[in-house]
Design a protein around this motif. Sequence first.
Motif, mmCIF file in Angstrom:
data_model
loop_
_atom_site.group_PDB
_atom_site.id
_atom_site.type_symbol
_atom_site.label_atom_id
_atom_site.label_comp_id
_atom_site.label_asym_id
_atom_site.label_seq_id
_atom_site.Cartn_x
_atom_site.Cartn_y
_atom_site.Cartn_z
ATOM 1 N N UNK A 153 -27.668 22.058 6.427
ATOM 2 C CA UNK A 153 -27.406 23.133 7.386
ATOM 3 C C UNK A 153 -26.901 24.386 6.690
ATOM 4 N N UNK A 154 -26.151 24.217 5.606
ATOM 5 C CA UNK A 154 -25.674 25.372 4.855
ATOM 6 C C UNK A 154 -26.850 26.115 4.238
ATOM 7 N N UNK A 155 -27.807 25.398 3.673
ATOM 8 C CA UNK A 155 -28.984 26.037 3.101
ATOM 9 C C UNK A 155 -29.790 26.782 4.145
ATOM 10 N N UNK A 156 -29.895 26.202 5.331
ATOM 11 C CA UNK A 156 -30.626 26.867 6.409
ATOM 12 C C UNK A 156 -29.910 28.138 6.862
ATOM 13 N N UNK A 157 -28.578 28.073 6.925
ATOM 14 C CA UNK A 157 -27.797 29.257 7.312
ATOM 15 C C UNK A 157 -27.997 30.388 6.314
ATOM 16 N N UNK A 158 -27.917 30.066 5.042
ATOM 17 C CA UNK A 158 -28.107 31.075 4.006
ATOM 18 C C UNK A 158 -29.503 31.687 4.108
ATOM 19 N N UNK A 161 -29.860 34.438 6.707
ATOM 20 C CA UNK A 161 -29.160 35.707 6.474
ATOM 21 C C UNK A 161 -29.483 36.324 5.113
ATOM 22 N N UNK A 162 -30.401 35.732 4.390
ATOM 23 C CA UNK A 162 -30.696 36.223 3.043
ATOM 24 C C UNK A 162 -31.175 37.667 3.053
ATOM 25 N N UNK A 163 -32.074 37.988 3.980
ATOM 26 C CA UNK A 163 -32.603 39.356 4.021
ATOM 27 C C UNK A 163 -31.517 40.362 4.395
ATOM 28 N N UNK A 168 -27.947 44.795 2.630
ATOM 29 C CA UNK A 168 -26.585 45.332 2.609
ATOM 30 C C UNK A 168 -26.083 45.557 1.192
ATOM 31 N N UNK A 169 -26.454 44.661 0.280
ATOM 32 C CA UNK A 169 -25.976 44.733 -1.102
ATOM 33 C C UNK A 169 -27.158 44.992 -2.015
ATOM 34 N N UNK A 170 -27.159 46.144 -2.672
ATOM 35 C CA UNK A 170 -28.334 46.590 -3.404
ATOM 36 C C UNK A 170 -28.622 45.848 -4.690
ATOM 37 N N UNK A 171 -27.590 45.545 -5.467
ATOM 38 C CA UNK A 171 -27.850 44.986 -6.797
ATOM 39 C C UNK A 171 -27.844 43.464 -6.777
ATOM 40 N N UNK A 172 -28.567 42.893 -7.738
ATOM 41 C CA UNK A 172 -28.613 41.434 -7.878
ATOM 42 C C UNK A 172 -27.226 40.881 -8.170
ATOM 43 N N UNK A 173 -26.462 41.585 -9.000
ATOM 44 C CA UNK A 173 -25.125 41.134 -9.359
ATOM 45 C C UNK A 173 -24.201 41.062 -8.160
ATOM 46 N N UNK A 174 -24.259 42.081 -7.295
ATOM 47 C CA UNK A 174 -23.423 42.086 -6.091
ATOM 48 C C UNK A 174 -23.780 40.922 -5.174
ATOM 49 N N UNK A 175 -25.080 40.670 -5.032
ATOM 50 C CA UNK A 175 -25.504 39.574 -4.156
ATOM 51 C C UNK A 175 -25.087 38.222 -4.734
ATOM 52 N N UNK A 176 -25.186 38.087 -6.035
ATOM 53 C CA UNK A 176 -24.792 36.816 -6.658
ATOM 54 C C UNK A 176 -23.315 36.543 -6.421
ATOM 55 N N UNK A 202 -18.481 34.023 10.941
ATOM 56 C CA UNK A 202 -17.726 34.425 9.763
ATOM 57 C C UNK A 202 -18.647 35.060 8.726
ATOM 58 N N UNK A 203 -19.824 34.502 8.546
ATOM 59 C CA UNK A 203 -20.773 35.065 7.587
ATOM 60 C C UNK A 203 -21.219 36.461 8.026
ATOM 61 N N UNK A 204 -21.462 36.641 9.302
ATOM 62 C CA UNK A 204 -21.841 37.964 9.802
ATOM 63 C C UNK A 204 -20.739 38.985 9.539
ATOM 64 N N UNK A 205 -19.489 38.577 9.751
ATOM 65 C CA UNK A 205 -18.363 39.482 9.480
ATOM 66 C C UNK A 205 -18.314 39.874 8.009
ATOM 67 N N UNK A 206 -18.539 38.925 7.144
ATOM 68 C CA UNK A 206 -18.478 39.208 5.715
ATOM 69 C C UNK A 206 -19.638 40.092 5.266
ATOM 70 N N UNK A 207 -20.788 39.899 5.885
ATOM 71 C CA UNK A 207 -21.928 40.766 5.552
ATOM 72 C C UNK A 207 -21.643 42.193 5.998
ATOM 73 N N UNK A 208 -21.098 42.358 7.201
ATOM 74 C CA UNK A 208 -20.777 43.696 7.693
ATOM 75 C C UNK A 208 -19.730 44.374 6.823
ATOM 76 N N UNK A 209 -18.768 43.573 6.335
ATOM 77 C CA UNK A 209 -17.738 44.139 5.465
ATOM 78 C C UNK A 209 -18.281 44.439 4.077
ATOM 79 N N UNK A 210 -19.417 43.856 3.767
ATOM 80 C CA UNK A 210 -20.036 44.106 2.466
ATOM 81 C C UNK A 210 -19.437 43.297 1.338
ATOM 82 N N UNK A 211 -18.588 42.320 1.669
ATOM 83 C CA UNK A 211 -18.010 41.470 0.619
ATOM 84 C C UNK A 211 -17.487 40.198 1.253
#
Length: 480
Positions: A153-158, A161-163, A168-176, A202-211
């Motif tokens: 289920x964790x893999x499916x959630x990720x 929201x991958x796109x 939201x995060x431009x660089x590969x390093x930031x996304x990693x 919680x994941x949506x909140x973190x994506x909106x916050x950008x970190x």
Amino acid sequence: MDYLPLFFDLKGRQVLLVGGGDVALRKARLLARAGALISVVAHEVDPELRELLENHHGQIIIGGYHSVLLDDKVLVIAATDDERVNESVHYDAVARALPVNVVDNPPLCTFVFPAIVDRSPIVIGISSGGQSPVLARLLRARLETLIPSGYSRLGQLVGRFRDQVKARLGSVGERRVFWEKVLQGQVAERVFAGQDEAAERLLEEQIQAGNAGHQVGEVYLVGAGPGDPELLTFKALRLMQQADIVFYDRLVSAEVLDLCRRDADLVYVGKQRDNHAVPQEGINQLLIDHARAGKRVVRLKGGDPFIFGRGGEELEQLKEAGIPFQVVPGITAASACSTYSGIPLTHRQYAQSVRFVTGQLKNRGSELNYAELVHPNQTIVFYMGLHTLRTLCNGLVAHGKSDTTPVAIVSKGTSAEQQILIGTLADIADKQDQAQLPAPAMIIVGEVVELQSKLAWFGDGAAAPRMNLAQQTRAYDEQL
């Protein structure tokens, strides 16, 4: 590397399976899970294989193999007991550059089936290159215990929201960095706890916050069981392996502590009678403070945290402080010690109920409701009762329990140092004064104790106290 590990996308694609028996059925199950369109050719087809093919839009061809069946196929498997047929399948497939597997015949395979840990979309394949399939299966079994089903289920959630994260995060390093924090933080734990909607919010909140920066940590109240590390649950082991700090009590064995994460801080907060290393209020505050610092905190308790473990008190404080927590049950000492000593707590002929009672009497008083404890056909298990053993026995007899009622003391149950002392309400206290079995110990009262000599299975199973190594050495010297 004898084989390059690859993953085939077989969804909606044609696969030929030659053979219709048990081996073919096992391969067909894997192919069906991968979404393949299976064609089976055989003179006879197993009924379960027929049903599987019907349920997955497969095809059955009754008859013998011939090379024209390879037309439009992307993968070929031979699972017959006829070597000539298997060889023909191999050579025909190689001539067409089709991947082919001949079961249990590595020289005729251009690919092999690994042992599979399926947490789709996460899939792990383990291969010995055909040299030792049994070893590969044993390794798979070990990984199965370490990778909970929640990873699916964790893999499916990720994936969902991958796109969004990529936008939201431009660089590969930031996304990693973002995903590393997510997959090792509260989002993952919410999924593992079955709180998928909370994890998504919680994941949506973190994506909106950008970190996925600093967060309040979490407390895991984990039952460590009675001492034998093999009695830990999979979830307990997983949380122990990821803890930043572990607060443990005196009933947690060294073998269990060794399974905690190597770089975790281990803090002893155990309690003995009249000797508390850290007061309960102090323990509560330590859990809160470290969780607020963003740490993953394990509170490791012997047995089960909700049975005479004061786990409920700790959780009340965490709840008031707004600290997220999880509880992992453990095998309580009553169940473990009775099992390892060969004493069933209930039995159709002896006991139809069981009571768990604390033997820690306030000021050595007698506030127990003995009238309820002396009911017939009932087993009584006393926790922490060694120091009040005589008081407990006298109280039961005074309230009508026969002084011939069997009693067992199980000391250090489930460990290599387990000892068992058998007596009655009339004499067990005197026997213990002489034997001096050490704590921790459980006291089991009831007719079921009579079964111990018959059902004992762990260690030597003796009804008398077992000698430790030093005692055995002295006895041997005396014989000489």
